[in-house]
Design an enzyme around this catalytic site. Structure first.
Site, PDB file in Angstrom:
ATOM      1  N   HIS A  38      36.025  39.954  40.063  1.00  0.00           N
ATOM      2  CA  HIS A  38      35.381  38.905  39.253  1.00  0.00           C
ATOM      3  C   HIS A  38      34.287  38.169  40.004  1.00  0.00           C
ATOM      4  CE1 HIS A  38      39.700  39.332  38.226  1.00  0.00           C
ATOM      5  NE2 HIS A  38      39.171  39.557  37.043  1.00  0.00           N
TER       6      HIS A  38
ATOM      7  N   GLU B 213      35.385  34.602  37.127  1.00  0.00           N
ATOM      8  CA  GLU B 213      33.969  35.020  37.133  1.00  0.00           C
ATOM      9  C   GLU B 213      33.041  33.815  36.969  1.00  0.00           C
ATOM     10  OE1 GLU B 213      32.794  38.187  34.384  1.00  0.00           O
ATOM     11  OE2 GLU B 213      30.743  37.407  34.478  1.00  0.00           O
TER      12      GLU B 213
ATOM     13  N   HIS C  52      42.672  41.751  36.387  1.00  0.00           N
ATOM     14  CA  HIS C  52      43.704  41.029  35.656  1.00  0.00           C
ATOM     15  C   HIS C  52      44.685  41.994  34.992  1.00  0.00           C
ATOM     16  CE1 HIS C  52      41.144  37.133  35.443  1.00  0.00           C
ATOM     17  NE2 HIS C  52      41.999  37.105  36.444  1.00  0.00           N
TER      18      HIS C  52
END
Ligand code: SF4
Length: 324
Positions: free
Chosen positions: A85, A137, A52
């Site tokens: 993730h 995630e 991210h």
């Protein structure tokens, strides 16, 4: 008449939290995309942001990576990388079904939670997953398990309200990037309500999340304002901001790039804390120091914590030492 002297820049102490920035899982994921580009040539497709951070994503785009939301955007003849993730089981299954070449950049510490959750299901337990709805995630971990076998617990309130069918057969696992203190509160409620609940063998919140939150706790009480370098969709960066506020620095901002700084917030400060989430490159920390140095006479102090020496090997298919 002598020329009036220009106003000297005000002084600013900048306290930089350490450890900060890239963790071993982020480092590995970025390296996987770079190596996949080398091995297969451009373009290489990446399902979701590899980590991210917009700066990282733009740099990889410049090298030939194409970021997509879902596998159906990937042509049959191009390789695809899954983000750090983690992904639901259905994603590699679909890639295999289509005969796609894929490389899984899921952080090994996330994969560890996946395997742990699967084992608990095999033991016949009902799982409470402590995490934030919608985060990739969480989607990836819940996607390892049969529908209905896991319940998401986001808050202490959720933990208080949860009504199990069989209170003697529960277990919990957690997202890797949560607030240590919030999670401890939720776990304490669950343990009090369900004393037989099975806990992970080893803490699921990862070493990088733990160390970065501890680093912020050391710096935040000493400064007038704090900047956490990171993206708004980065869970661990968001948590660092919350930790900074709770540790005594109400004037805390999450900033992606120096150009995003709202300078009104930092008027008149004499000290600034700087921290960086696990997906924020060091170059962005330096960019922010430079931006302050243009307005202040800056003195930089490192507030160090434990050294990190975690390293995760690359997937076999990208290693030079792998047999052909
Ligand atoms: S923050 Fe932790 S779990 Fe996430 S990629 Fe980094 S090391 Fe892995």
């Amino acid at each position: 008449m002598p020329e009036p002297k220009p106003n000297p820049k005000p002084s600013l102490r900048v306290l930089i939290a350490a450890p900060r920035g890239f963790c071993a899982g982020v480092d590995r994921a970025i390296q996987i995309v770079e190596l996949a580009l080398e091995r297969f040539g451009a373009p290489v497709y990446v399902r979701h942001e590899i980590v991210h951070n917009r700066f990282v994503v733009e740099r990889l785009k410049g090298m030939g990576a194409i970021f997509v939301d879902e596998l159906d955007e990937v042509p049959d003849d191009r390789p695809v990388v899954f983000s750090a993730h983690g992904v639901p089981k259905a994603v590699p299954a679909e890639a295999q079904g289509r005969g796609l070449t894929y490389v899984d950049a899921t952080c090994p510490l996330v994969s560890k939670v996946h395997r742990q959750a699967e084992r608990l299901i095999e033991e016949g337990r009902h799982i409470l997953f402590i995490g934030h709805a919608g985060h990739p995630e969480v989607i990836g971990t819940m996607g390892q398990l049969p529908a209905g076998a896991v319940v998401l617990v986001e808050t202490a309130q959720d933990a208080k309200k949860f009504q199990p069918k069989d209170a003697g057969n529960l277990a919990y696992v957690t997202q890797t990037t949560l607030s240590i203190d919030d999670t401890a509160e939720i776990v304490a409620i669950l343990r009090e309500r369900f004393p037989a609940i099975v806990a992970p063998h080893k803490e699921d919140i990862c070493y990088a999340t733990t160390n970065r939150q501890e680093a912020v706790k050391r710096v935040a009480p000493q400064v007038d304002a704090m900047i956490v370098v990171g993206a708004p969709n980065s869970s661990n960066s968001q948590r660092l901001c919350e930790v900074a506020v709770r540790s005594g620095c109400a004037n805390t901002a999450l900033v992606q790039r120096a150009a995003d700084i709202d300078w009104r917030v930092f008027e008149g400060i004499e000290s600034l804390g700087l921290a960086a989430g696990a997906s924020a490159p060091e170059v962005l920390v330096e960019e922010i120091i430079d931006a302050f140095a243009a307005r202040y006479t800056v003195s930089v102090e490192n507030i160090s914590g434990p050294a990190e020496d975690v390293f995760f090997p690359l997937p076999r298919e990208l290693r030079n030492d792998a047999a052909e």
